[in-house]
Scaffold this motif. Structure first.
Motif, PDB file in Angstrom:
ATOM      1  N   ASP A   1       0.841  -1.213   0.000  1.00 62.03           N
ATOM      2  CA  ASP A   1       0.000   0.000   0.000  1.00 62.03           C
ATOM      3  C   ASP A   1       0.870   1.255   0.000  1.00 62.03           C
ATOM      4  O   ASP A   1       0.396   2.347  -0.268  1.00 62.03           O
TER       5      ASP A   1
ATOM      6  N   ILE B   1      -8.095  -7.328   5.073  1.00 59.89           N
ATOM      7  CA  ILE B   1      -8.017  -6.965   6.489  1.00 59.89           C
ATOM      8  C   ILE B   1      -7.207  -5.679   6.660  1.00 59.89           C
ATOM      9  O   ILE B   1      -6.214  -5.479   5.961  1.00 59.89           O
TER      10      ILE B   1
ATOM     11  N   SER C   1      -8.243  -0.229   9.956  1.00 60.76           N
ATOM     12  CA  SER C   1      -9.415   0.644   9.759  1.00 60.76           C
ATOM     13  C   SER C   1     -10.694  -0.177   9.730  1.00 60.76           C
ATOM     14  O   SER C   1     -11.695   0.205  10.335  1.00 60.76           O
TER      15      SER C   1
HETATM   16  N1  CTP Z   1      -0.143  -4.477   6.226  1.00 63.26           N
HETATM   17  C1  CTP Z   1      -0.239  -5.583   5.344  1.00 63.26           C
HETATM   18  N2  CTP Z   1      -1.472  -6.132   5.104  1.00 63.26           N
HETATM   19  C2  CTP Z   1      -2.570  -5.617   5.679  1.00 63.26           C
HETATM   20  C3  CTP Z   1      -2.484  -4.530   6.548  1.00 63.26           C
HETATM   21  C4  CTP Z   1      -1.241  -3.967   6.798  1.00 63.26           C
HETATM   22  O1  CTP Z   1       0.757  -6.052   4.827  1.00 63.26           O
HETATM   23  N3  CTP Z   1      -3.745  -6.159   5.403  1.00 63.26           N
HETATM   24  C5  CTP Z   1       1.162  -3.889   6.456  1.00 63.26           C
HETATM   25  C6  CTP Z   1       1.269  -2.448   6.027  1.00 63.26           C
HETATM   26  O2  CTP Z   1       1.526  -2.344   4.648  1.00 63.26           O
HETATM   27  C7  CTP Z   1       2.414  -1.932   6.868  1.00 63.26           C
HETATM   28  C8  CTP Z   1       2.264  -2.755   8.155  1.00 63.26           C
HETATM   29  O3  CTP Z   1       1.421  -3.869   7.846  1.00 63.26           O
HETATM   30  O4  CTP Z   1       3.647  -2.275   6.277  1.00 63.26           O
HETATM   31  C9  CTP Z   1       1.664  -1.924   9.254  1.00 63.26           C
HETATM   32  O5  CTP Z   1       0.441  -1.397   8.766  1.00 63.26           O
HETATM   33  P1  CTP Z   1      -0.511  -0.388   9.524  1.00 63.26           P
HETATM   34  O6  CTP Z   1      -0.604   0.868   8.751  1.00 63.26           O
HETATM   35  O7  CTP Z   1      -0.139  -0.330  10.940  1.00 63.26           O
HETATM   36  O8  CTP Z   1      -1.882  -1.225   9.432  1.00 63.26           O
HETATM   37  P2  CTP Z   1      -3.175  -1.065   8.543  1.00 63.26           P
HETATM   38  O9  CTP Z   1      -4.048  -2.239   8.809  1.00 63.26           O
HETATM   39  O10 CTP Z   1      -2.784  -0.799   7.120  1.00 63.26           O
HETATM   40  O11 CTP Z   1      -3.824   0.207   9.198  1.00 63.26           O
HETATM   41  P3  CTP Z   1      -4.898   1.235   8.602  1.00 63.26           P
HETATM   42  O12 CTP Z   1      -6.103   0.453   8.221  1.00 63.26           O
HETATM   43  O13 CTP Z   1      -5.165   2.197   9.755  1.00 63.26           O
HETATM   44  O14 CTP Z   1      -4.241   1.914   7.449  1.00 63.26           O
END
Ligand code: CTP
Length: 443
Positions: A95, A118, A121
């Motif tokens: 992302d 997943i 958020s």
């Molecule tokens: N990550 C991932 N797969 C997911 C969610 C997160 O590989 N489904 C990775 C992100 O790319 C990042 C790390 O986990 O390298 C930490 O992500 P973080 O931003 O803390 O989590 P998110 O779930 O992406 O949070 P948000 O929804 O608030 O953006």
């Protein structure tokens, strides 16, 4: 040895995070995980992070995947971390694809495929939304509505007011707009109380008795016993009652209190706070809050937070302008503690420099006007070259973080307030002295 580093918020740790961490570890021999500090996170707009930093660090530690955990506290820290730790590979999820290419100058950059389906958020969104109602007659409610829009898990659904003319279009278009308090209360889970202070006690009592939560613009009541009674009622009903003073949620203000309590300026000997704003006469004659109620809670906050509420003497002087019966438009209160003094100057009919000065035996804190919206302060010493300046970002004047603390408190079932009950009750007590004219002179 190949060293790998990765960063994230890791809020409500989920399997997407764990998969990322495992693959990051597999890229080398040693994995450093940077967990984003609460404040830094706010600057990225992630103000709805559920868990405090320590809980998020603990969750990452428990996975057993990280060899080392560090805290990411400032913009630009990644380069420092990479150089200092001799890191070979920087990695994050896809992302962020392309966003960290600038680090290629320092190490290899790898984007790992993000796990579908997943995210923190989504986990947060599955929580129940608190139906929030705003009660009061001041245009400040427009700001509260706007800031509520930044807070996950909170939705403004109702407005109860007698002055619809000061409310903006967005607020007028919420589901329920009424001047009927009983009708209003049926539709909400929690209320922001901004009605006239004299009405607070009866209204809050009713709301709490119905098992609903309250965030109340300070002062909570105009009497200390009533304030204690309401906190007790909230506890018995298992709901949240929180005092709303936005300054308490400014990062700069919280940091300065910590520094002062940590002895940075020695022993605190004097706290002097001034808050004034000139209101046009017409506004002052509307049923809007008079100067003392509007400003005193904010001005009293640093005093009660630093010196407590156990002063042994005080003196109130209030100016009653001609033709404004029983309405002080400028008030000065002096306090004497065992080893310190304090003063506030507040009002809406006199203008002064809105600064906060905390004097100590080694130095002093200076917060320039308007200190209550503070994002900056200085610690000054006899030797000027020792002076230090501090800046912190402040979004939404603190209201946003106040609302975040309120929603978290509702979800966790315990207070997350930056203002403890003693301070709230101390403020109510001072308002009581003012109303009764205790130790008060009129000029
Ligand atoms: N990550 C991932 N797969 C997911 C969610 C997160 O590989 N489904 C990775 C992100 O790319 C990042 C790390 O986990 O390298 C930490 O992500 P973080 O931003 O803390 O989590 P998110 O779930 O992406 O949070 P948000 O929804 O608030 O953006």
């Amino acid at each position: 040895m190949t060293k790998v580093i990765t960063y994230g918020t890791y809020d409500l740790l989920h399997f997407g995070h764990i998969r990322l961490l495992k693959r990051a570890k597999a890229l080398g021999d040693y994995l450093i995980v940077g967990v984003t500090a609460d404040d830094f996170d706010k600057t990225r707009g992630k103000i709805n992070v559920q868990q405090p930093l320590m809980e998020r660090i603990e969750a990452v530690r428990e996975t057993g995947i990280a060899d080392e955990i560090i805290v990411e506290e400032y913009e630009g820290q990644k380069i420092d971390d990479i150089c200092r730790n001799d890191v070979d590979i920087f990695t994050v999820g896809s992302d962020w694809e392309g966003k960290f290419d600038y680090l290629k100058e320092y190490c290899e950059v790898v984007y790992l495929e993000r796990t579908d389906g997943i995210s923190s958020s989504e986990v947060r969104d599955k929580r129940r939304t608190v139906r929030f109602g705003l009660l009061g007659d001041d245009s400040l409610l427009n700001k509260v509505r706007m800031e509520a829009g930044f807070v996950n898990g909170l939705q403004v659904v109702a407005l109860c007011t007698n002055r619809i003319e000061v409310m903006g279009g967005e607020l007028r278009s919420v589901d329920i707009v009424t001047d009927d308090f009983d009708e209003f209360i049926k539709h909400v889970d929690a209320v922001y109380v901004q009605s006239l202070p004299a009405k607070h006690y009866d209204q809050i009592k009713k709301i709490l008795e119905m098992g609903k939560h309250v965030l109340c613009e300070s002062p909570i009541t105009l009497n200390q016993e009533q304030c204690r009674e309401l906190f007790l009622l909230a506890e018995n009903k298992g709901v949240i009652l929180m005092d709303a003073i936005k300054t308490a949620y400014s990062t700069a203000f919280a940091r300065l209190l910590l520094m002062v309590k940590g002895g940075e300026i020695g022993e605190v000997v004097s706290v002097d706070a001034t808050c004034t704003s000139l209101k046009i006469l017409e506004d002052r004659h509307q049923n809007v809050w008079e100067g003392i109620y509007g400003w005193a809670p904010t001005a009293l906050l640093p005093i009660f937070r630093l010196l407590g509420t156990d002063y042994h003497d005080f003196k109130i002087v209030s100016r009653y302008a001609d033709g404004e019966k029983n309405r002080g438009d400028f008030t000065k209160i002096d306090f004497i503690y065992n080893h310190a003094v304090a003063s506030i100057k507040v009002g809406d009919g006199v203008k002064s420099e809105g600064e906060l000065i905390i004097s100590g035996t080694k130095g002093y804190v200076y917060v320039p006007a308007p200190w209550w919206k503070t994002d900056y302060f200085e610690i000054r010493y006899e030797n000027q070259s020792d002076n230090k300046r501090y800046f912190y970002q402040l979004d939404g004047e603190g209201i946003r973080y106040e609302l975040v603390a309120f929603v978290r408190a509702i979800e966790r079932g315990r207070s997350m307030s930056n203002i403890d009950q003693e301070v709230s009750c101390g403020i109510s007590e001072m308002m009581d002295h003012y109303v009764r004219g205790t130790n008060m002179s009129i000029i």
